[in-house]
Design an enzyme around this catalytic site. Structure first.
Site, mmCIF file in Angstrom:
data_model
loop_
_atom_site.group_PDB
_atom_site.id
_atom_site.type_symbol
_atom_site.label_atom_id
_atom_site.label_comp_id
_atom_site.label_asym_id
_atom_site.label_seq_id
_atom_site.Cartn_x
_atom_site.Cartn_y
_atom_site.Cartn_z
ATOM 1 N N SER A 133 0.851 -1.190 0.000
ATOM 2 C CA SER A 133 0.000 0.000 0.000
ATOM 3 C C SER A 133 0.882 1.232 0.000
ATOM 4 C CB SER A 133 -0.881 0.008 1.260
ATOM 5 O OG SER A 133 -1.546 1.245 1.414
ATOM 6 N N TYR A 146 -2.437 -0.338 10.984
ATOM 7 C CA TYR A 146 -2.525 -0.783 9.589
ATOM 8 C C TYR A 146 -1.253 -0.403 8.835
ATOM 9 C CZ TYR A 146 -3.611 -0.739 4.641
ATOM 10 O OH TYR A 146 -3.558 -0.933 3.288
#
Length: 278
Positions: A133, A146
């Site tokens: 990501s 996260y």
């Protein structure tokens, strides 16, 4: 002989789009996986083979890899896509949820990699594509755990790329920005459940929730899963795949902005953004 491609987490979003895209290529045999394989009927109809796979269960992972190896000798390509976001502040987020997230995002990815590498080494070739990501390069508030999981994927991928190269195994990292999938809804749900409405971070959580909703809803800031699937296809099929694929113009701009401006100025930018969302 076709090349086998094993993809984790294909029940929705990026994984589903990738399986559909790669299944159209006659030189690839695509294995689409999910914890509940009954959710993959449309992928089977599109030409993918369907396997049950839970990346938090050792037996499930070993069986899936063994099934592919039994037919092809080795997994030709592993796409480590399974993952989700556990959102909330560092102080308030329950660590049981954080551990579950790391089991999927980090340890599941790592174990799948360990399981396919012996076969790839014997074959003298293979590819591993990790879906990370832009959140492995920049950090937003209320998302620290996260982001930590995706920073871990960055480190693992960089180490693996060097370690596996002598055996003919090529490793790439996909770094999507905001993608219009169920990820945003899952992140907002975990954020809502991570803290009391009147807690010390209530205003921040409300601002973060609104910021996520606005960003994922923007067609300028976000992109479709098919955009990421196209990048994964290149990593799977190109003779010289890139080490990194940053997906979406907004992700590229944010990563470069953070690198160029440094922490203090980027923090000031975040304060402006979250104030506007509050």
């Amino acid at each position: 002989m076709t090349t086998s491609v094993l993809i984790t987490g294909t029940s929705s979003g990026i994984g589903r789009a990738t399986a559909l895209r790669l299944a159209r290529r006659p030189e690839l045999t695509v294995y689409a996986t999910a914890r509940r394989p009954e959710t993959l009927a449309d992928l089977a109809g599109a030409g993918a083979r369907v396997l049950p796979l839970d990346v938090t269960d050792e037996t499930s992972m070993a069986k899936a890899v063994a099934a592919v190896e039994a037919e092809h000798g080795a997994v030709g390509v592993l796409v480590n896509n399974a993952g989700y976001g556990e959102y909330g502040t560092i102080e308030e987020t329950g660590l049981d949820g954080v551990r579950r997230q790391f089991e999927t995002n980090v340890f599941g990815l790592s174990r799948m990699t360990q399981l396919v590498l012996p076969g790839m080494r014997r074959a003298g070739r293979g590819r591993i594509v990790n879906v990370g990501s832009m959140g492995g390069r920049i950090v937003f508030p209320a998302g620290g755990y996260y982001h930590a999981s995706k920073y871990a994927v960055e480190a693992l991928t960089d180490a693996l790329r060097f370690e596996a190269a002598p055996f003919g195994v090529k490793v790439s990292l996909i770094e999507p920005g905001l993608i219009r999938t169920s990820f945003g809804d899952t992140a907002a749900h975990t954020l809502a459940g991570s803290a009391a409405p009147a807690g010390p971070y209530a205003a921040l959580n409300v601002a973060a929730d609104r910021q996520m909703a606005q960003s994922y809803g923007s067609k300028i800031l976000s992109a479709s899963p098919e955009t990421v699937a196209k990048a994964i296809e290149h990593a799977v099929t190109a003779s010289r795949p890139r080490t990194r694929y940053v997906v979406t113009p907004a992700a590229k701009a944010l990563i470069h902005t953070r690198r160029l401006l440094g922490a203090r100025i980027f923090d000031a930018y975040l304060r402006m953004q979250f104030k506007a969302a509050a």
